[in-house]
Design a protein around this motif. Structure first.
Motif, PDB file in Angstrom:
ATOM      1  N   TRP A  39      -1.130  14.955  -2.742  1.00 47.04           N
ATOM      2  CA  TRP A  39      -0.635  16.159  -2.079  1.00 47.04           C
ATOM      3  C   TRP A  39       0.352  15.855  -0.954  1.00 47.04           C
ATOM      4  CZ3 TRP A  39      -2.036  19.698  -5.256  1.00 47.04           C
ATOM      5  CH2 TRP A  39      -3.245  19.570  -5.947  1.00 47.04           C
ATOM      6  N   CYS A  40       0.538  14.591  -0.638  1.00 54.86           N
ATOM      7  CA  CYS A  40       1.453  14.261   0.467  1.00 54.86           C
ATOM      8  C   CYS A  40       2.891  14.583   0.067  1.00 54.86           C
ATOM      9  CB  CYS A  40       1.334  12.785   0.830  1.00 54.86           C
ATOM     10  SG  CYS A  40      -0.246  12.360   1.610  1.00 54.86           S
ATOM     11  N   PRO A  41       3.648  15.237   0.936  1.00 50.57           N
ATOM     12  CA  PRO A  41       5.015  15.639   0.594  1.00 50.57           C
ATOM     13  C   PRO A  41       5.969  14.460   0.429  1.00 50.57           C
ATOM     14  CG  PRO A  41       4.589  16.053   2.908  1.00 50.57           C
ATOM     15  CD  PRO A  41       3.278  15.663   2.309  1.00 50.57           C
TER      16      PRO A  41
ATOM     17  N   ASP B 187      -4.754  22.900  -0.486  1.00 43.88           N
ATOM     18  CA  ASP B 187      -4.720  24.237   0.101  1.00 43.88           C
ATOM     19  C   ASP B 187      -3.553  24.424   1.077  1.00 43.88           C
ATOM     20  OD1 ASP B 187      -7.030  24.851  -1.280  1.00 43.88           O
ATOM     21  OD2 ASP B 187      -8.317  24.100   0.336  1.00 43.88           O
ATOM     22  N   MET B 188      -2.727  23.395   1.230  1.00 41.76           N
ATOM     23  CA  MET B 188      -1.657  23.463   2.233  1.00 41.76           C
ATOM     24  C   MET B 188      -0.279  23.683   1.624  1.00 41.76           C
ATOM     25  SD  MET B 188      -2.922  20.530   4.864  1.00 41.76           S
ATOM     26  CE  MET B 188      -4.594  20.578   5.539  1.00 41.76           C
ATOM     27  N   GLY B 189      -0.192  23.772   0.302  1.00 43.54           N
ATOM     28  CA  GLY B 189       1.076  24.073  -0.361  1.00 43.54           C
ATOM     29  C   GLY B 189       2.104  22.974  -0.264  1.00 43.54           C
ATOM     30  N   ASP B 190       1.664  21.754  -0.124  1.00 40.54           N
ATOM     31  CA  ASP B 190       2.606  20.644  -0.007  1.00 40.54           C
ATOM     32  C   ASP B 190       3.093  20.193  -1.373  1.00 40.54           C
ATOM     33  OD1 ASP B 190       2.502  20.293   2.857  1.00 40.54           O
ATOM     34  OD2 ASP B 190       0.442  19.591   2.557  1.00 40.54           O
ATOM     35  N   GLU B 191       4.344  19.803  -1.452  1.00 46.27           N
ATOM     36  CA  GLU B 191       4.917  19.280  -2.683  1.00 46.27           C
ATOM     37  C   GLU B 191       5.597  17.937  -2.396  1.00 46.27           C
ATOM     38  OE1 GLU B 191       7.597  22.144  -4.188  1.00 46.27           O
ATOM     39  OE2 GLU B 191       6.054  23.646  -4.606  1.00 46.27           O
ATOM     40  N   GLN B 192       5.660  17.133  -3.428  1.00 42.93           N
ATOM     41  CA  GLN B 192       6.277  15.820  -3.261  1.00 42.93           C
ATOM     42  C   GLN B 192       7.771  15.963  -2.945  1.00 42.93           C
ATOM     43  OE1 GLN B 192       5.295  12.683  -3.387  1.00 42.93           O
ATOM     44  NE2 GLN B 192       3.141  12.895  -3.882  1.00 42.93           N
ATOM     45  N   ASN B 193       8.240  15.186  -1.974  1.00 43.04           N
ATOM     46  CA  ASN B 193       9.675  15.115  -1.637  1.00 43.04           C
ATOM     47  C   ASN B 193       9.952  13.752  -1.014  1.00 43.04           C
ATOM     48  OD1 ASN B 193      12.277  15.363  -0.562  1.00 43.04           O
ATOM     49  ND2 ASN B 193      12.030  17.571  -0.267  1.00 43.04           N
ATOM     50  N   PRO B 194      10.746  12.940  -1.659  1.00 44.01           N
ATOM     51  CA  PRO B 194      10.960  11.591  -1.143  1.00 44.01           C
ATOM     52  C   PRO B 194      11.759  11.540   0.150  1.00 44.01           C
ATOM     53  CG  PRO B 194      12.440  12.020  -2.988  1.00 44.01           C
ATOM     54  CD  PRO B 194      11.491  13.194  -2.912  1.00 44.01           C
ATOM     55  N   GLU B 195      12.478  12.590   0.506  1.00 44.36           N
ATOM     56  CA  GLU B 195      13.271  12.551   1.731  1.00 44.36           C
ATOM     57  C   GLU B 195      12.395  12.880   2.931  1.00 44.36           C
ATOM     58  OE1 GLU B 195      16.333  11.585   1.958  1.00 44.36           O
ATOM     59  OE2 GLU B 195      16.497  11.255  -0.200  1.00 44.36           O
ATOM     60  N   TRP B 196      11.453  11.968   3.186  1.00 47.98           N
ATOM     61  CA  TRP B 196      10.454  12.274   4.212  1.00 47.98           C
ATOM     62  C   TRP B 196      11.004  12.434   5.623  1.00 47.98           C
ATOM     63  CZ3 TRP B 196       9.590   8.809   8.195  1.00 47.98           C
ATOM     64  CH2 TRP B 196      10.055   7.506   8.006  1.00 47.98           C
TER      65      TRP B 196
ATOM     66  N   ASN C 215      13.404  14.107   6.591  1.00 49.17           N
ATOM     67  CA  ASN C 215      13.983  15.437   6.780  1.00 49.17           C
ATOM     68  C   ASN C 215      12.948  16.552   6.638  1.00 49.17           C
ATOM     69  OD1 ASN C 215      16.537  14.300   7.065  1.00 49.17           O
ATOM     70  ND2 ASN C 215      16.797  14.178   4.837  1.00 49.17           N
ATOM     71  N   GLN C 216      11.694  16.178   6.383  1.00 44.82           N
ATOM     72  CA  GLN C 216      10.654  17.185   6.201  1.00 44.82           C
ATOM     73  C   GLN C 216      10.156  17.703   7.543  1.00 44.82           C
ATOM     74  OE1 GLN C 216       9.662  18.301   3.069  1.00 44.82           O
ATOM     75  NE2 GLN C 216      11.523  17.163   2.628  1.00 44.82           N
ATOM     76  N   ARG C 217       9.507  18.878   7.491  1.00 46.46           N
ATOM     77  CA  ARG C 217       8.856  19.412   8.683  1.00 46.46           C
ATOM     78  C   ARG C 217       7.768  18.450   9.121  1.00 46.46           C
ATOM     79  NH1 ARG C 217       4.109  21.852   9.288  1.00 46.46           N
ATOM     80  NH2 ARG C 217       3.860  22.002   7.030  1.00 46.46           N
ATOM     81  N   GLU C 218       7.772  18.078  10.388  1.00 47.37           N
ATOM     82  CA  GLU C 218       6.806  17.106  10.874  1.00 47.37           C
ATOM     83  C   GLU C 218       5.579  17.837  11.399  1.00 47.37           C
ATOM     84  OE1 GLU C 218       8.118  13.904  13.257  1.00 47.37           O
ATOM     85  OE2 GLU C 218      10.186  14.139  12.625  1.00 47.37           O
ATOM     86  N   TRP C 219       4.499  17.610  10.665  1.00 48.42           N
ATOM     87  CA  TRP C 219       3.257  18.262  11.090  1.00 48.42           C
ATOM     88  C   TRP C 219       2.848  17.770  12.474  1.00 48.42           C
ATOM     89  CZ3 TRP C 219      -1.050  15.543  12.453  1.00 48.42           C
ATOM     90  CH2 TRP C 219      -1.038  14.168  12.155  1.00 48.42           C
ATOM     91  N   SER C 220       3.074  16.480  12.751  1.00 48.80           N
ATOM     92  CA  SER C 220       2.633  15.935  14.032  1.00 48.80           C
ATOM     93  C   SER C 220       3.443  16.525  15.177  1.00 48.80           C
ATOM     94  CB  SER C 220       2.775  14.413  14.026  1.00 48.80           C
ATOM     95  OG  SER C 220       4.101  14.042  13.705  1.00 48.80           O
ATOM     96  N   ASN C 221       4.719  16.826  14.911  1.00 53.29           N
ATOM     97  CA  ASN C 221       5.554  17.395  15.948  1.00 53.29           C
ATOM     98  C   ASN C 221       5.045  18.784  16.325  1.00 53.29           C
ATOM     99  OD1 ASN C 221       7.670  17.700  17.728  1.00 53.29           O
ATOM    100  ND2 ASN C 221       9.061  18.504  16.152  1.00 53.29           N
TER     101      ASN C 221
ATOM    102  N   VAL D  16       0.860  -1.182   0.000  1.00 56.11           N
ATOM    103  CA  VAL D  16       0.000   0.000   0.000  1.00 56.11           C
ATOM    104  C   VAL D  16       0.895   1.230   0.000  1.00 56.11           C
ATOM    105  CG1 VAL D  16      -1.767   1.306   1.236  1.00 56.11           C
ATOM    106  CG2 VAL D  16      -1.833  -1.200   1.249  1.00 56.11           C
ATOM    107  N   ARG D  17       0.525   2.222  -0.810  1.00 59.69           N
ATOM    108  CA  ARG D  17       1.266   3.481  -0.850  1.00 59.69           C
ATOM    109  C   ARG D  17       0.730   4.392   0.245  1.00 59.69           C
ATOM    110  NH1 ARG D  17       6.163   4.306  -3.227  1.00 59.69           N
ATOM    111  NH2 ARG D  17       6.446   6.480  -3.871  1.00 59.69           N
ATOM    112  N   ILE D  18       1.615   4.781   1.175  1.00 56.52           N
ATOM    113  CA  ILE D  18       1.152   5.576   2.314  1.00 56.52           C
ATOM    114  C   ILE D  18       1.981   6.840   2.444  1.00 56.52           C
ATOM    115  CG2 ILE D  18       0.457   3.488   3.573  1.00 56.52           C
ATOM    116  CD1 ILE D  18       2.951   4.060   5.405  1.00 56.52           C
ATOM    117  N   ASP D  19       1.481   7.742   3.288  1.00 54.54           N
ATOM    118  CA  ASP D  19       2.257   8.895   3.722  1.00 54.54           C
ATOM    119  C   ASP D  19       3.005   8.457   4.979  1.00 54.54           C
ATOM    120  OD1 ASP D  19       3.200  11.177   5.023  1.00 54.54           O
ATOM    121  OD2 ASP D  19       1.560  12.422   4.296  1.00 54.54           O
TER     122      ASP D  19
END
Length: 673
Positions: free
Chosen positions: A615-617, A640-649, A651-657, A602-605
């Protein structure tokens, strides 16, 4: 005589005699039949007769057997002369052993019958005749110079020369040669280190015998006898630079197998599961990393280390190091030291969770937690008080989040975690307390490494094996391990659970606390987990591939903090990387850890664990057991959140954090007293 000696036991054949080689301590072979070391330290160095100067040969012949070249093994003149002398004295004053008889005594008759017994003497006579018929006089003399006992646990003239004079036998002068020839009659009585006056008198007697036999001119005798006896200060102690704790473990095993038997331990050939190159790399990695840690420890006590590497496919021990500095018979930390594993125990928590129906993308709160224990409250904290809010199990293991792991353990149940660890191979006692989930138990390095093996091999418990077979010097089997061993390859996890745990631990190495391994240049399929105990007392890294599971530990023998910022990733993982890069050559194909049949992709975020949207980064393929797949699309990322694809997940800003911190501040205001 035939019945009373070796008739029924079997005398050596001419071929046995012709191929005999004086033992130098038995052999310990690695898995590729390369010599790794000796079972016993036998102070002997075999040399050809051409390396023994002629005057050394003459000194021994004049002293021990002046008719050596005339008799056929038994000197009848010497026999009757000794018989008359002993009868006149009423006791044994003179022997009649020839060089051939001494060779027989120190080779095929050694320890066979009680010393000085009639049966032993008859056996020597019979064997000396066989030796005389099978070998030339020169061959007999060469064998004699390598087997004769010279005192101080030294055998042969080469080792004795180094022991007494600090030089090879081919560098001796005539008085020194006479001193060597003086020893075989009574090595302990004439040893020059303890009885210099007695040794000097015996040496001068030998010089006189050489004159009598015409080997030395009479006019030289006084000058030779007047020379002082100078003995080397240091004894000859052969050292094997590759001797190790692993070989000590082999010696202990062999001793337990043959104890009470008739086999002579020094004559054995032992085939092991060890890999010589891996063992050398392991010992070097322990020494170098322990030294590096010592420089920042700030304590006078010695930083110690230990490691074990096994093959997860069959349990064979490939390398084992029990300490920073090896000395024969010292404490082997790899097998005997019980230390807390810290976060290196967390994989068993998540393994129990996978078996209970959770998945790597299941979510857990990584916020401060209080656990009530009777009248006490336990409040485990994350490293540097860094909390991430709502995160996936995979992310919790990547960050080695204590609070999240404790919540997982509370949901799964401590008894189930204990059962999982025990099935995998932990044999030490596991306390049924909440802190056990964070490694507040004690284990040995070998059992922790063994318990990781089911993660690497698809769910099968293995039993560590060090020795494959023991045989005599002529390859007669004494003991052999069966190919199919009881208690080995027992399924303890489903292949699906093993795959999911390994998948999460691969992320630990690729993105988390174990990333140091990648930074040092280790490539290929690698999974693993760091471990650090309270106050940085113990640091661990247990890493594995499809072909090896290796665990490294560093700390003080008397538990104490290593440094203020000690961690398994910073201090233990570099040693693992060095060992793997320099000592391991069995690399697995990229498909070795493919998902087991029946799992669905399954493809997940990965930051949320929900089904990925356009839209998942970042997205990743996650594999699930049927019925455990996520069914909800990611509710966090959208147009509406301005997210772009980036495979280096990672290192991304963690929304949950961010979200978790906001909630934490709000709750702090509400419950502020």
């Amino acid at each position: 005589m035939w019945l009373g000696t070796c008739g029924f036991d079997g005398c050596p054949t001419p071929r046995d005699i012709q191929t005999f080689q004086p033992d130098q301590g038995g052999r310990i072979l690695d898995r590729y039949n390369r010599v790794m070391g000796r079972l016993e330290t036998v102070r002997r160095l075999n040399v050809p007769l051409t390396a023994v100067p002629e005057f050394v040969q003459q000194a021994f012949i004049a002293t021990e057997d002046r008719r050596f070249y005339q008799h056929g093994g038994l000197d009848w003149r010497g026999f009757f002369r000794a018989l008359v002398t002993n009868l006149k004295a009423g006791r044994t004053r003179e022997g009649f052993s020839t060089i051939s008889m001494q060779v027989a005594r120190n080779t095929f008759a050694v320890r066979r019958y009680p010393a000085r017994s009639l049966r032993q003497k008859l056996t020597e006579l019979r064997l000396s005749r066989l030796i005389e018929h099978s070998l030339t006089k020169q061959q007999i003399l060469e064998l004699y110079f390598n087997v004769i006992y010279m005192g101080n646990s030294v055998y042969g003239v080469e080792a004795a020369s180094r022991d007494l004079f600090g030089r090879s036998v081919n560098q001796l002068n005539l008085p020194q040669a006479a001193m060597l020839a003086a020893l075989p009659k009574a090595p302990s009585a004439y040893t020059p280190r303890r009885h210099p006056d007695r040794a000097l008198a015996r040496r001068n007697l030998v010089l006189g015998l050489m004159v009598k036999e015409g080997y030395v001119s009479a006019n030289r005798l006084k000058g030779l006898q007047a020379q002082p006896l100078r003995i080397a200060r240091d004894e000859y102690r052969p050292k094997d630079p590759n001797d190790s704790f692993a070989l000590d473990a082999v010696r202990e095993f062999v001793d337990s197998v043959i104890r009470g038997g008739t086999s002579d331990i020094v004559d054995l050939t032992v085939r092991t599961t060890l890999d010589r190159n891996a063992q050398i790399a392991a010992d070097r990695a322990i020494r170098r990393q322990a030294s590096a840690i010592q420089s920042e420890a700030g304590r006078r006590a010695l930083v110690q280390g230990a490691m074990v590497a096994i093959d997860p496919r069959n349990g064979d021990i490939r390398a084992l190091s029990g300490g920073r500095q090896y000395e024969r018979g010292t404490f082997n930390r790899a097998l005997l030291a019980h230390r807390q594993p810290g976060s290196a125990f967390k994989p068993f928590v998540y393994a129990a969770a996978m078996a209970a129906g959770y998945t790597p993308s299941s979510e857990v709160d990584d916020d401060p937690i209080d656990v009530i224990q009777g009248r006490n409250v336990w409040s485990p904290a994350n490293y540097n008080d860094d909390y991430s809010g709502r995160i996936t199990f995979r992310r919790a293991l990547i960050k080695s989040a204590n609070a999240a792991t404790v919540r997982v353990s509370q949901a799964v149940g401590i008894p189930r975690i204990i059962e999982t660890a025990k099935r995998n191979g932990i044999v030490s006692q596991l306390p049924n307390v909440p802190s056990m989930a964070l490694g507040s138990l004690e284990v040995t390095p070998i059992e922790l490494v063994t318990a990781y093996a089911p993660f690497a091999n698809g769910g099968f418990r293995v039993r560590p094996r060090l020795v494959k077979s023991i045989s005599t010097a002529d390859e007669t089997p004494i003991w052999q391990e069966e190919d199919i061993r009881e208690g080995n390859h027992i399924p303890v996890m489903t292949p699906q659970d093993a795959y999911q745990v390994t998948s999460m631990l691969q992320s630990v190495v690729d993105y988390g606390t174990g990333k140091v391994v990648r930074d040092y240049g280790a490539k290929g399929l690698i999974a693993g987990k760091t471990g650090t105990t309270n106050s940085g007392t113990d640091v661990w890294f247990v890493g594995y591939t499809p072909t090896v599971v290796a665990g490294f530990w560093f700390g003080f023998d008397n538990p104490a903090p290593i440094s203020s910022d000690a961690s398994g990733g910073r201090l233990a993982a570099p040693a693992w990387a060095e060992f793997y890069i320099n000592g391991w050559r069995e690399y697995a194909p990229p498909t070795a850890w493919n998902p087991p049949p029946g799992m669905s992709m399954v493809r997940i975020d990965p930051t949320t664990g929900y089904l990925a949207t356009e839209w998942c980064p970042a997205t990743r393929n996650e594999y699930y057991k049927p019925g455990t797949e996520p069914t909800i699309q990611c509710p966090v990322h959208g147009p509406d959140m301005g997210d772009e694809q980036n495979p280096e997940w990672p290192n991304q800003r963690e929304w949950s954090n961010d979200f978790g911190k906001k909630i934490g501040k709000a709750l702090g205001k509400i419950f502020k007293f």
